[in-house]
Design a protein around this motif. Sequence first.
Motif, PDB file in Angstrom:
ATOM      1  N   UNK A   1     -10.616  12.703   7.399  1.00  0.00           N
ATOM      2  CA  UNK A   1     -10.639  11.242   7.326  1.00  0.00           C
ATOM      3  C   UNK A   1     -11.405  10.866   6.063  1.00  0.00           C
ATOM      4  N   UNK A   2     -10.758  10.121   5.175  1.00  0.00           N
ATOM      5  CA  UNK A   2     -11.336   9.855   3.863  1.00  0.00           C
ATOM      6  C   UNK A   2     -12.399   8.770   3.846  1.00  0.00           C
ATOM      7  N   UNK A   3     -12.477   7.949   4.896  1.00  0.00           N
ATOM      8  CA  UNK A   3     -13.256   6.713   4.784  1.00  0.00           C
ATOM      9  C   UNK A   3     -14.730   6.935   4.456  1.00  0.00           C
ATOM     10  N   UNK A   4     -15.325   8.020   4.969  1.00  0.00           N
ATOM     11  CA  UNK A   4     -16.755   8.249   4.697  1.00  0.00           C
ATOM     12  C   UNK A   4     -17.009   8.761   3.278  1.00  0.00           C
ATOM     13  N   UNK A   5     -15.949   9.109   2.545  1.00  0.00           N
ATOM     14  CA  UNK A   5     -16.126   9.731   1.237  1.00  0.00           C
ATOM     15  C   UNK A   5     -15.714   8.833   0.073  1.00  0.00           C
ATOM     16  N   UNK A   6     -14.985   7.770   0.338  1.00  0.00           N
ATOM     17  CA  UNK A   6     -14.551   6.871  -0.727  1.00  0.00           C
ATOM     18  C   UNK A   6     -15.770   6.200  -1.359  1.00  0.00           C
ATOM     19  N   UNK A   7     -15.799   6.176  -2.685  1.00  0.00           N
ATOM     20  CA  UNK A   7     -16.933   5.582  -3.389  1.00  0.00           C
ATOM     21  C   UNK A   7     -16.529   5.074  -4.758  1.00  0.00           C
ATOM     22  N   UNK A   8     -17.515   4.689  -5.545  1.00  0.00           N
ATOM     23  CA  UNK A   8     -17.260   4.095  -6.865  1.00  0.00           C
ATOM     24  C   UNK A   8     -17.182   5.118  -7.981  1.00  0.00           C
ATOM     25  N   UNK A   9     -17.587   6.340  -7.709  1.00  0.00           N
ATOM     26  CA  UNK A   9     -17.602   7.376  -8.732  1.00  0.00           C
ATOM     27  C   UNK A   9     -16.480   8.385  -8.502  1.00  0.00           C
ATOM     28  N   UNK A  10     -15.955   8.933  -9.607  1.00  0.00           N
ATOM     29  CA  UNK A  10     -14.956   9.998  -9.519  1.00  0.00           C
ATOM     30  C   UNK A  10     -15.588  11.225  -8.859  1.00  0.00           C
ATOM     31  N   UNK A  11     -14.827  11.987  -8.066  1.00  0.00           N
ATOM     32  CA  UNK A  11     -13.400  11.845  -7.790  1.00  0.00           C
ATOM     33  C   UNK A  11     -13.081  10.948  -6.593  1.00  0.00           C
ATOM     34  N   UNK A  12     -14.077  10.195  -6.112  1.00  0.00           N
ATOM     35  CA  UNK A  12     -13.936   9.501  -4.828  1.00  0.00           C
ATOM     36  C   UNK A  12     -13.439   8.060  -4.961  1.00  0.00           C
ATOM     37  N   UNK A  13     -13.032   7.671  -6.168  1.00  0.00           N
ATOM     38  CA  UNK A  13     -12.607   6.291  -6.398  1.00  0.00           C
ATOM     39  C   UNK A  13     -11.114   6.155  -6.674  1.00  0.00           C
ATOM     40  N   UNK A  14     -10.351   7.209  -6.434  1.00  0.00           N
ATOM     41  CA  UNK A  14      -8.898   7.143  -6.623  1.00  0.00           C
ATOM     42  C   UNK A  14      -8.227   8.106  -5.647  1.00  0.00           C
ATOM     43  N   UNK A  15      -6.962   7.837  -5.341  1.00  0.00           N
ATOM     44  CA  UNK A  15      -6.235   8.735  -4.450  1.00  0.00           C
ATOM     45  C   UNK A  15      -6.051  10.100  -5.097  1.00  0.00           C
ATOM     46  N   UNK A  16      -5.774  10.124  -6.396  1.00  0.00           N
ATOM     47  CA  UNK A  16      -5.657  11.400  -7.112  1.00  0.00           C
ATOM     48  C   UNK A  16      -6.934  12.214  -6.991  1.00  0.00           C
ATOM     49  N   UNK A  17      -8.058  11.567  -7.247  1.00  0.00           N
ATOM     50  CA  UNK A  17      -9.321  12.276  -7.194  1.00  0.00           C
ATOM     51  C   UNK A  17      -9.647  12.789  -5.805  1.00  0.00           C
ATOM     52  N   UNK A  18      -9.454  11.948  -4.804  1.00  0.00           N
ATOM     53  CA  UNK A  18      -9.718  12.353  -3.424  1.00  0.00           C
ATOM     54  C   UNK A  18      -8.787  13.478  -2.991  1.00  0.00           C
ATOM     55  N   UNK A  19      -7.530  13.397  -3.419  1.00  0.00           N
ATOM     56  CA  UNK A  19      -6.567  14.433  -3.045  1.00  0.00           C
ATOM     57  C   UNK A  19      -6.966  15.784  -3.631  1.00  0.00           C
ATOM     58  N   UNK A  20      -7.333  15.784  -4.906  1.00  0.00           N
ATOM     59  CA  UNK A  20      -7.755  17.036  -5.516  1.00  0.00           C
ATOM     60  C   UNK A  20      -9.006  17.597  -4.870  1.00  0.00           C
ATOM     61  N   UNK A  21      -9.941  16.703  -4.548  1.00  0.00           N
ATOM     62  CA  UNK A  21     -11.185  17.118  -3.877  1.00  0.00           C
ATOM     63  C   UNK A  21     -10.894  17.714  -2.508  1.00  0.00           C
ATOM     64  N   UNK A  22     -10.069  17.039  -1.699  1.00  0.00           N
ATOM     65  CA  UNK A  22      -9.762  17.510  -0.347  1.00  0.00           C
ATOM     66  C   UNK A  22      -8.981  18.822  -0.375  1.00  0.00           C
ATOM     67  N   UNK A  23      -8.004  18.903  -1.259  1.00  0.00           N
ATOM     68  CA  UNK A  23      -7.224  20.135  -1.353  1.00  0.00           C
ATOM     69  C   UNK A  23      -8.105  21.296  -1.789  1.00  0.00           C
ATOM     70  N   UNK A  24      -9.049  21.021  -2.688  1.00  0.00           N
ATOM     71  CA  UNK A  24      -9.954  22.068  -3.138  1.00  0.00           C
ATOM     72  C   UNK A  24     -10.835  22.617  -2.043  1.00  0.00           C
ATOM     73  N   UNK A  25     -11.022  21.841  -0.991  1.00  0.00           N
ATOM     74  CA  UNK A  25     -11.815  22.298   0.144  1.00  0.00           C
ATOM     75  C   UNK A  25     -10.953  22.896   1.256  1.00  0.00           C
ATOM     76  N   UNK A  26      -9.650  23.001   1.011  1.00  0.00           N
ATOM     77  CA  UNK A  26      -8.775  23.682   1.964  1.00  0.00           C
ATOM     78  C   UNK A  26      -8.108  22.779   2.972  1.00  0.00           C
ATOM     79  N   UNK A  27      -8.197  21.463   2.789  1.00  0.00           N
ATOM     80  CA  UNK A  27      -7.551  20.559   3.743  1.00  0.00           C
ATOM     81  C   UNK A  27      -6.055  20.477   3.477  1.00  0.00           C
ATOM     82  N   UNK A  28      -5.308  20.220   4.540  1.00  0.00           N
ATOM     83  CA  UNK A  28      -3.855  20.134   4.466  1.00  0.00           C
ATOM     84  C   UNK A  28      -3.339  18.721   4.683  1.00  0.00           C
ATOM     85  N   UNK A  29      -4.212  17.814   5.088  1.00  0.00           N
ATOM     86  CA  UNK A  29      -3.804  16.427   5.327  1.00  0.00           C
ATOM     87  C   UNK A  29      -5.007  15.514   5.146  1.00  0.00           C
ATOM     88  N   UNK A  30      -4.705  14.245   4.870  1.00  0.00           N
ATOM     89  CA  UNK A  30      -5.750  13.224   4.783  1.00  0.00           C
ATOM     90  C   UNK A  30      -5.381  12.066   5.694  1.00  0.00           C
TER      91      UNK A  30
END
Length: 341
Positions: free
Chosen positions: A10-39
């Motif tokens: 669930x992305x809501x606790x991680x969205x913020x004003x700084x990269x990578x947490x301020x865009x869908x691209x950034x969040x996707x790369x961050x989540x995938x890098x941690x081994x997640x398969x869905x958001x």
Amino acid sequence: MKTIKGPGIFLTQFIGNQAPFNSLDGLAGWAAGKGYKAVQIPCHHPQIFDLEKAAKSQTYCDAVAGKLAEYGLAISELSTHLEGQLIAVNPAYNEAFDHFAPPAVRGNDTARQAWATEKLKQAAAASAKLGLTAHATFSGSLAWPFVYPWPPHNEQRFREAFGELANRWRPILDCFDEHGVDLCFELHPGEDLHDGVTFERFLALVDNHPRCNILYDPSHMLLQQMDYLAFIDIYHARIKAFHVKDAEYRPSGRSGVYGGYQPWLNRAGRFRSLGDGQIDFKGIFSKLTEYDFEGWAVLEWECCMKDGETGASEGSEFIRRHIIPVSARAFDDFAAGETND
């Protein structure tokens, strides 16, 4: 039996004003890098996901899904927890919840509710365009101020509160039905739907609506001192979404389940990162697998101690370890013989 999908986050606790947490691209790369398969994507950050555009445009939805697919990610569900809260707000909470709405409707309960209703209907349309089958939300609360009634219990008050709650949600449930999506209420203290009894009461008032379902989060049940494993036995047919969140309850001589208005760190019951609390996730994953749960196991990270980056890293592996790959054959098939009547 089916293998539970995951891990999701669930992305809501991680969205913020700084990269990578301020865009869908950034969040996707961050989540995938941690081994997640869905958001699981909240709908109140248009810079991350534009709900209004998604409700109208298949092209936009295809672009979002395609962008996530580039990172090996799917969408588990969309979330309207904040918008769902505004479907039903007791006047005692007007000030506390008003900032969930845009400035144009703040201070106006009727306009705020109408805005929230429209957002839920947009979420139904967007979910269908994205090919999703479930949606996560809160019920809102009209009766919650009377959860521990004093003056004594007034049944008429609760009949009116739940009747009005059902009236407000029924057209939204019908909209989700039109779009083929299950509406999953996260049962949560502070919401009128916070346990099995309140869910059943609401379900009866919406005529056992097929789209009225549950987001199962055992942490909220542990902190209410409920049997969260027996809950699955009772309500498994209505469980369509799953938050994997840990918690602990430490009996105290000073405070209990109400928390004493203390910060989370000092409460008897508090949320923890996965593996740091008391919840029996082996039992939960076993029961959900037994009952053919078809959805995603989605981390909701909330912890009063641990850093979120660490919790997200550990959570991915924790969920992966607990998912049970379902066998295609019985373990004792080798000993089976032919039957000749």
